[in-house]
Design a protein around this motif. Structure first.
Motif, PDB file in Angstrom:
ATOM      1  N   VAL A  90     -39.432 -41.121 -28.171  1.00  0.00           N
ATOM      2  CA  VAL A  90     -40.420 -41.213 -27.095  1.00  0.00           C
ATOM      3  C   VAL A  90     -41.755 -40.572 -27.473  1.00  0.00           C
ATOM      4  N   TRP A  91     -41.694 -39.372 -28.041  1.00  0.00           N
ATOM      5  CA  TRP A  91     -42.931 -38.640 -28.336  1.00  0.00           C
ATOM      6  C   TRP A  91     -43.381 -38.798 -29.790  1.00  0.00           C
ATOM      7  N   ARG A  92     -42.637 -39.595 -30.577  1.00  0.00           N
ATOM      8  CA  ARG A  92     -42.986 -39.864 -31.967  1.00  0.00           C
ATOM      9  C   ARG A  92     -43.154 -38.588 -32.793  1.00  0.00           C
ATOM     10  N   LYS A  93     -42.311 -37.611 -32.550  1.00  0.00           N
ATOM     11  CA  LYS A  93     -42.331 -36.374 -33.324  1.00  0.00           C
ATOM     12  C   LYS A  93     -41.647 -36.604 -34.670  1.00  0.00           C
ATOM     13  N   TYR A  94     -42.123 -35.897 -35.676  1.00  0.00           N
ATOM     14  CA  TYR A  94     -41.512 -35.973 -36.997  1.00  0.00           C
ATOM     15  C   TYR A  94     -40.735 -34.691 -37.258  1.00  0.00           C
ATOM     16  N   PHE A  95     -39.581 -34.837 -37.915  1.00  0.00           N
ATOM     17  CA  PHE A  95     -38.742 -33.678 -38.194  1.00  0.00           C
ATOM     18  C   PHE A  95     -38.339 -33.656 -39.663  1.00  0.00           C
ATOM     19  N   ASP A  96     -38.217 -32.456 -40.189  1.00  0.00           N
ATOM     20  CA  ASP A  96     -37.768 -32.261 -41.559  1.00  0.00           C
ATOM     21  C   ASP A  96     -36.363 -32.863 -41.725  1.00  0.00           C
ATOM     22  N   TRP A  97     -36.066 -33.396 -42.903  1.00  0.00           N
ATOM     23  CA  TRP A  97     -34.770 -34.044 -43.138  1.00  0.00           C
ATOM     24  C   TRP A  97     -33.610 -33.082 -42.919  1.00  0.00           C
ATOM     25  N   ARG A  98     -33.879 -31.765 -43.112  1.00  0.00           N
ATOM     26  CA  ARG A  98     -32.810 -30.786 -42.920  1.00  0.00           C
ATOM     27  C   ARG A  98     -32.416 -30.657 -41.450  1.00  0.00           C
ATOM     28  N   ILE A  99     -33.368 -30.902 -40.547  1.00  0.00           N
ATOM     29  CA  ILE A  99     -33.038 -30.911 -39.112  1.00  0.00           C
ATOM     30  C   ILE A  99     -32.066 -32.054 -38.818  1.00  0.00           C
ATOM     31  N   TRP A 100     -32.377 -33.239 -39.367  1.00  0.00           N
ATOM     32  CA  TRP A 100     -31.496 -34.393 -39.153  1.00  0.00           C
ATOM     33  C   TRP A 100     -30.116 -34.136 -39.758  1.00  0.00           C
ATOM     34  N   ALA A 101     -30.084 -33.566 -40.951  1.00  0.00           N
ATOM     35  CA  ALA A 101     -28.805 -33.293 -41.617  1.00  0.00           C
ATOM     36  C   ALA A 101     -27.966 -32.296 -40.813  1.00  0.00           C
ATOM     37  N   SER A 102     -28.628 -31.332 -40.188  1.00  0.00           N
ATOM     38  CA  SER A 102     -27.885 -30.311 -39.430  1.00  0.00           C
ATOM     39  C   SER A 102     -27.249 -30.878 -38.162  1.00  0.00           C
ATOM     40  N   LEU A 103     -27.718 -32.065 -37.733  1.00  0.00           N
ATOM     41  CA  LEU A 103     -27.143 -32.680 -36.531  1.00  0.00           C
ATOM     42  C   LEU A 103     -25.835 -33.425 -36.817  1.00  0.00           C
ATOM     43  N   ILE A 104     -25.573 -33.720 -38.089  1.00  0.00           N
ATOM     44  CA  ILE A 104     -24.380 -34.505 -38.438  1.00  0.00           C
ATOM     45  C   ILE A 104     -23.087 -33.838 -37.976  1.00  0.00           C
ATOM     46  N   PRO A 105     -22.858 -32.535 -38.261  1.00  0.00           N
ATOM     47  CA  PRO A 105     -21.611 -31.929 -37.778  1.00  0.00           C
ATOM     48  C   PRO A 105     -21.528 -31.846 -36.251  1.00  0.00           C
ATOM     49  N   ILE A 106     -22.681 -31.740 -35.581  1.00  0.00           N
ATOM     50  CA  ILE A 106     -22.664 -31.704 -34.114  1.00  0.00           C
ATOM     51  C   ILE A 106     -22.179 -33.042 -33.570  1.00  0.00           C
ATOM     52  N   VAL A 107     -22.771 -34.127 -34.072  1.00  0.00           N
ATOM     53  CA  VAL A 107     -22.387 -35.464 -33.615  1.00  0.00           C
ATOM     54  C   VAL A 107     -20.936 -35.767 -33.989  1.00  0.00           C
ATOM     55  N   GLY A 108     -20.562 -35.420 -35.221  1.00  0.00           N
ATOM     56  CA  GLY A 108     -19.190 -35.658 -35.669  1.00  0.00           C
ATOM     57  C   GLY A 108     -18.175 -34.884 -34.841  1.00  0.00           C
ATOM     58  N   GLY A 109     -18.496 -33.634 -34.537  1.00  0.00           N
ATOM     59  CA  GLY A 109     -17.594 -32.807 -33.734  1.00  0.00           C
ATOM     60  C   GLY A 109     -17.441 -33.338 -32.318  1.00  0.00           C
ATOM     61  N   ILE A 110     -18.557 -33.794 -31.730  1.00  0.00           N
ATOM     62  CA  ILE A 110     -18.509 -34.361 -30.373  1.00  0.00           C
ATOM     63  C   ILE A 110     -17.649 -35.633 -30.352  1.00  0.00           C
ATOM     64  N   LEU A 111     -17.817 -36.493 -31.358  1.00  0.00           N
ATOM     65  CA  LEU A 111     -17.032 -37.728 -31.431  1.00  0.00           C
ATOM     66  C   LEU A 111     -15.542 -37.421 -31.552  1.00  0.00           C
ATOM     67  N   LEU A 112     -15.195 -36.468 -32.423  1.00  0.00           N
ATOM     68  CA  LEU A 112     -13.789 -36.101 -32.607  1.00  0.00           C
ATOM     69  C   LEU A 112     -13.207 -35.507 -31.324  1.00  0.00           C
ATOM     70  N   THR A 113     -13.987 -34.651 -30.674  1.00  0.00           N
ATOM     71  CA  THR A 113     -13.525 -34.035 -29.425  1.00  0.00           C
ATOM     72  C   THR A 113     -13.318 -35.081 -28.338  1.00  0.00           C
ATOM     73  N   SER A 114     -14.243 -36.031 -28.235  1.00  0.00           N
ATOM     74  CA  SER A 114     -14.158 -37.056 -27.188  1.00  0.00           C
ATOM     75  C   SER A 114     -12.960 -37.978 -27.391  1.00  0.00           C
ATOM     76  N   VAL A 115     -12.747 -38.393 -28.649  1.00  0.00           N
ATOM     77  CA  VAL A 115     -11.654 -39.321 -28.952  1.00  0.00           C
ATOM     78  C   VAL A 115     -10.291 -38.666 -28.716  1.00  0.00           C
ATOM     79  N   THR A 116     -10.194 -37.358 -28.970  1.00  0.00           N
ATOM     80  CA  THR A 116      -8.897 -36.674 -28.881  1.00  0.00           C
ATOM     81  C   THR A 116      -8.707 -35.900 -27.573  1.00  0.00           C
ATOM     82  N   GLU A 117      -9.672 -36.005 -26.632  1.00  0.00           N
ATOM     83  CA  GLU A 117      -9.554 -35.277 -25.361  1.00  0.00           C
ATOM     84  C   GLU A 117      -8.414 -35.855 -24.522  1.00  0.00           C
ATOM     85  N   LEU A 118      -7.444 -35.006 -24.193  1.00  0.00           N
ATOM     86  CA  LEU A 118      -6.271 -35.460 -23.447  1.00  0.00           C
ATOM     87  C   LEU A 118      -6.543 -35.637 -21.960  1.00  0.00           C
ATOM     88  N   SER A 119      -7.589 -34.972 -21.443  1.00  0.00           N
ATOM     89  CA  SER A 119      -7.929 -35.092 -20.021  1.00  0.00           C
ATOM     90  C   SER A 119      -9.241 -35.846 -19.850  1.00  0.00           C
TER      91      SER A 119
END
Length: 341
Positions: free
Chosen positions: A128-157
């Motif tokens: 939306v705001w066309r901000k630019y971010f260092d590639w390391r910021i994008w790389a640091s988001l990978i475990p967050i997204v991966g962890g959320i996906l794993l948690t969502s798929v395996t959530e029993l409730s």
């Protein structure tokens, strides 16, 4: 030399006390809200949010006008409607979505999804705001997204409505934080002044929908619930503690560094997950626990990357992916103020 050592020791103790009391208020409010929805069968998140706003409005008024804990930041009357009101609307939506998600999904799942906020903030600013971010910021988001996906798929409730509310809550939190940079430009609000101005507006915004959508249900609950007095004490106590949580944020901001706060914030989520499991005994699979741990580890890594980039000297060589200026390396998120009311 001894004097310096004592000062450092006192500073460490002060930081520890600030973090512990912040943890205490935050976890208690979350657990109490879940208890209200699940154990008291008071399944009305709009009403609970409205009670929190009322208690916070009164608490902020007493803290600033009566106790003089903080000086009141004067706001131009015109800005109350042009700036504070729109912010209050987003602020209100953010809190309501958090309570709605807590109504339908376990605390552990809700807290893990809330950790997705850094990713939604970066993506929102990029799209939306066309901000630019260092590639390391994008790389640091990978475990967050991966962890959320794993948690969502395996959530029993798993509950789609609660899950959607939690995700929309992340977007609302990101939007609120980003808009604060432009709408509140020129005003240096602390957490108490923020509540002083926004909680009354949020109460006015939410009172009508709460009465319309939940009024009849609340009236029926008052007539049929077996222990009204004790239940109402718990409900209104959660509102008082919600204000105390905002007050504790003000204290912890002035007692810790950004790095300490980032680590403590992620540990707080782990504490909330553990305590909620001990109380409510919601089923958690081993893969679900791994997903939660990966998400929290990713959030800690993200905070570390943000801190490292903020420490770079202005003359650091740029690459094609490096932002055009230092401020663009960091999302406009003040993690210290991003909490529930």
């Amino acid at each position: 030399m001894m004097e310096e050592g004592r000062l450092c020791q006192w500073s460490a103790i002060r930081s520890l006390l600030a973090i512990v009391q912040w943890w205490g208020f935050n976890v208690t409010v979350i657990i109490m809200n879940k208890w209200i929805f699940q154990k008291l069968d008071f399944t009305y998140p709009l009403t609970v949010s409205c009670i929190h706003f009322i208690c916070s409005s009164i608490g902020a008024y007493v803290a600033i006008k009566v106790l003089k804990v903080k000086p009141l930041i004067q706001v131009n009357p015109e800005d109350l409607w042009r700036r504070i009101l729109p912010m209050s609307l987003v602020f209100c939506i953010n809190i309501v979505l958090g309570n709605v998600s807590l109504r339908y999904i376990p605390v552990s799942f809700m807290q893990t999804i809330k950790s997705f906020t850094p990713a939604t903030t970066v993506v929102l600013q990029w799209l939306v705001w066309r901000k630019y971010f260092d590639w390391r910021i994008w790389a640091s988001l990978i475990p967050i997204v991966g962890g959320i996906l794993l948690t969502s798929v395996t959530e029993l409730s798993f509950n789609m409505f609660g899950f959607s509310a939690a995700l929309l809550g992340c977007l609302a939190t990101s939007t609120k934080t980003i808009l604060a940079e432009s709408l509140l430009h020129g005003y240096k609000f602390d957490s108490i002044n923020t509540v002083y101005y926004m909680a009354p507006f949020a109460t006015m915004i939410l009172a009508g929908p709460a009465l319309l959508l939940e009024g009849s249900g609340v009236a029926a609950w008052l007539q049929t619930h077996p222990s009204i007095a004790s239940s109402l004490i718990i409900i209104f106590s959660s509102g008082v503690l919600a204000f105390c949580l905002n007050f504790s944020i003000f204290y912890v901001i002035h007692s810790t560094t950004a790095v300490t706060f980032n680590v403590a914030g992620n540990l707080k989520v782990a504490v909330a997950v553990l305590i909620s499991w001990l109380i409510f005994r919601n089923p958690i699979s081993s893969l679900n626990a791994v997903g939660c741990a990966v998400t929290l580890g990713g959030c800690t890594f993200y905070g570390y990357v943000r801190h490292m980039l903020s420490q770079q000297p202005p003359g650091t060589p740029r690459t094609p992916r490096t932002p055009r200026n230092r401020t663009e390396t960091l999302p406009l998120v003040n993690d210290k103020l991003d909490d529930k009311m």
